[in-house]
Motif scaffolding. Structure first.
Motif, short mmCIF file in Angstrom:
data_model
loop_
_atom_site.label_atom_id
_atom_site.label_comp_id
_atom_site.label_asym_id
_atom_site.label_seq_id
_atom_site.Cartn_x
_atom_site.Cartn_y
_atom_site.Cartn_z
N PRO A 241 -56.12 -4.90 9.22
CA PRO A 241 -55.13 -5.60 8.39
C PRO A 241 -54.75 -4.84 7.12
O PRO A 241 -53.58 -4.82 6.71
CB PRO A 241 -55.82 -6.94 8.06
N ILE A 242 -55.73 -4.19 6.49
CA ILE A 242 -55.44 -3.41 5.28
C ILE A 242 -54.64 -2.17 5.62
O ILE A 242 -53.75 -1.75 4.86
CB ILE A 242 -56.75 -3.04 4.55
N MET A 243 -54.88 -1.58 6.78
CA MET A 243 -54.08 -0.44 7.22
C MET A 243 -52.62 -0.86 7.42
O MET A 243 -51.70 -0.14 7.03
CB MET A 243 -54.65 0.16 8.50
N VAL A 244 -52.43 -2.04 8.02
CA VAL A 244 -51.07 -2.56 8.22
C VAL A 244 -50.40 -2.82 6.87
O VAL A 244 -49.23 -2.46 6.66
CB VAL A 244 -51.10 -3.85 9.07
N ALA A 245 -51.14 -3.44 5.94
CA ALA A 245 -50.60 -3.72 4.61
C ALA A 245 -50.24 -2.42 3.89
O ALA A 245 -49.21 -2.34 3.20
CB ALA A 245 -51.61 -4.51 3.78
N THR A 246 -51.06 -1.39 4.06
CA THR A 246 -50.81 -0.10 3.43
C THR A 246 -49.54 0.54 3.99
O THR A 246 -48.72 1.11 3.24
CB THR A 246 -52.01 0.84 3.65
N LEU A 247 -49.36 0.46 5.30
CA LEU A 247 -48.14 0.98 5.92
C LEU A 247 -46.91 0.24 5.40
O LEU A 247 -45.88 0.84 5.07
CB LEU A 247 -48.23 0.86 7.44
N LEU A 248 -47.01 -1.08 5.31
CA LEU A 248 -45.92 -1.90 4.80
C LEU A 248 -45.55 -1.50 3.37
O LEU A 248 -44.36 -1.33 3.04
CB LEU A 248 -46.32 -3.38 4.84
N LEU A 249 -46.54 -1.34 2.51
CA LEU A 249 -46.30 -0.97 1.12
C LEU A 249 -45.66 0.41 0.99
O LEU A 249 -44.85 0.65 0.10
CB LEU A 249 -47.61 -1.02 0.33
N SER A 250 -46.02 1.31 1.91
CA SER A 250 -45.43 2.65 1.87
C SER A 250 -43.93 2.60 2.16
O SER A 250 -43.14 3.34 1.58
CB SER A 250 -46.12 3.58 2.87
N ILE A 251 -43.53 1.69 3.07
CA ILE A 251 -42.10 1.56 3.40
C ILE A 251 -41.36 0.91 2.23
O ILE A 251 -40.22 1.29 1.91
CB ILE A 251 -41.90 0.74 4.69
N ILE A 252 -41.98 -0.06 1.60
CA ILE A 252 -41.39 -0.71 0.42
C ILE A 252 -41.14 0.33 -0.67
O ILE A 252 -40.08 0.33 -1.32
CB ILE A 252 -42.30 -1.85 -0.09
N PHE A 253 -42.08 1.23 -0.87
CA PHE A 253 -41.96 2.29 -1.86
C PHE A 253 -40.73 3.16 -1.58
O PHE A 253 -39.89 3.40 -2.46
CB PHE A 253 -43.24 3.14 -1.85
N ARG A 254 -40.58 3.60 -0.33
CA ARG A 254 -39.46 4.49 0.01
C ARG A 254 -38.14 3.74 0.00
O ARG A 254 -37.11 4.26 -0.43
CB ARG A 254 -39.71 5.15 1.37
N GLY A 255 -38.15 2.50 0.46
CA GLY A 255 -36.92 1.71 0.48
C GLY A 255 -36.40 1.43 -0.91
O GLY A 255 -35.18 1.49 -1.16
N ALA A 256 -37.31 1.13 -1.85
CA ALA A 256 -36.89 0.87 -3.24
C ALA A 256 -36.27 2.11 -3.87
O ALA A 256 -35.28 2.01 -4.60
CB ALA A 256 -38.10 0.41 -4.05
N ASN A 257 -36.83 3.27 -3.57
CA ASN A 257 -36.27 4.51 -4.11
C ASN A 257 -34.87 4.77 -3.56
O ASN A 257 -33.98 5.23 -4.28
CB ASN A 257 -37.19 5.69 -3.79
N LEU A 258 -34.68 4.47 -2.27
CA LEU A 258 -33.36 4.65 -1.66
C LEU A 258 -32.32 3.74 -2.31
O LEU A 258 -31.19 4.16 -2.57
CB LEU A 258 -33.43 4.36 -0.16
N LEU A 259 -32.70 2.50 -2.57
CA LEU A 259 -31.78 1.56 -3.22
C LEU A 259 -31.33 2.08 -4.58
O LEU A 259 -30.17 1.93 -4.97
CB LEU A 259 -32.44 0.19 -3.37
#
Length: 287
Positions: free
Chosen positions: A159-177
């Motif tokens: 579950p923490i690995m999944v949460a970590t993957l999710l947070l990594s996408i949030i990081f990149r998506g926010a930068n793109l915005l």
């Protein structure tokens, strides 16, 4: 869009240099853990972005004034990105890498509360309803969350690995915005005119949704099948947003949108592989 040199640039620039030096020193000292610490750094940044979205974008707790850009909304978000993508994540990594105890955590919180007071005095940062005591109280909690994530990742906690993957996408998506706000490709919002405040409130919700879709599609169905699901759902969502005018600008550009989606998907798959190399397979998908 960008301003010429302004005295407000100096405090932020100095902090950037200091933190990059500290990060380089930490990675050098913890060479054997460099890959794992990098993964944690990205996850911590994603977590900080979630915090900043709520406190800054939605509730306007404070305001950054680095004077890097002419438009106040852009400048404010640029300051937030420096704080939540450079300053706080790097110090959390230092805390976790060197296993600071509660006294060390309080010491770091005191230093950063002092920096906040200095920034207030220099008028490069301003409070609306936020207080320094909130910073001093919350930083130790962030440090403990980082420690918990790191221990769980090293144990291969799924579950923490999944949460970590999710947070990594949030990081990149926010930068793109932020980048698209700079280049004025498209803007999110409601009504006839979408201003920058609306863009930074509504846009992240689009990014968070796609981050969730991408994470669970890749984890549950594997890279190939999951990737197809991600691109298909992203195109359906883009079509809906375009038709409802929630997003305006060059969002109708099919080639541009899919180039973004595929590049985000590719970087996520690469990050997922990096995580699996460091912490083991996710264990949910067959591939």
């Amino acid at each position: 869009m960008r301003k010429k040199f302004h005295p407000n640039n100096i405090p932020f620039s100095v902090l950037i240099i200091i933190h990059l030096i500290l990060l380089f020193f930490t990675m050098k000292k913890k060479k054997a853990e460099k890959k794992a610490l990098f993964i944690l750094l990205i996850a911590n940044t994603g977590l900080c972005y979630l915090f900043e979205f709520v406190v800054l974008n939605i509730f306007k707790g404070y305001k950054y004034k680095p004077k890097f850009f002419r438009k106040k909304e852009i400048d404010n978000v640029a300051g937030a990105i420096l704080s939540q993508a450079v300053f706080i994540p790097i110090i959390t990594i230092i805390n976790t890498a060197f296993q600071f105890n509660w006294k060390g955590k309080l010491f770091l919180s005191g230093i950063y509360s002092g920096i906040e007071l200095l920034f207030l005095k220099l008028k490069v940062y301003a409070h609306h309803w936020w207080k320094v005591i909130y910073t001093f109280s919350l930083l130790p909690a962030i440090f403990y969350i980082s420690d918990f994530f790191y221990r769980a990742l090293k144990k291969g906690n799924k579950p923490i690995m999944v949460a970590t993957l999710l947070l990594s996408i949030i990081f990149r998506g926010a930068n793109l915005l932020f980048i698209f706000a700079l280049v004025k490709k498209f803007r999110f919002g409601f009504g006839k005119k979408h201003n920058l405040q609306e863009h930074f409130k509504v846009g992240p919700l689009y990014s968070f949704f796609l981050a969730g879709v991408t994470t669970f599609s890749l984890v549950l169905f594997g890279n190939k099948k999951g990737g197809i699901i991600v691109v298909a759902l992203a195109n359906l969502l883009d079509y809906f947003l375009q038709k409802t005018s929630i997003v305006k600008g060059k969002f109708h550009d099919f080639m541009l949108n899919n180039a973004i989606h595929i590049s985000m998907l590719g970087s996520t798959i690469a990050y997922k592989k990096l995580m699996e190399d460091a912490f083991g397979k996710f264990g949910f998908s067959k591939k």
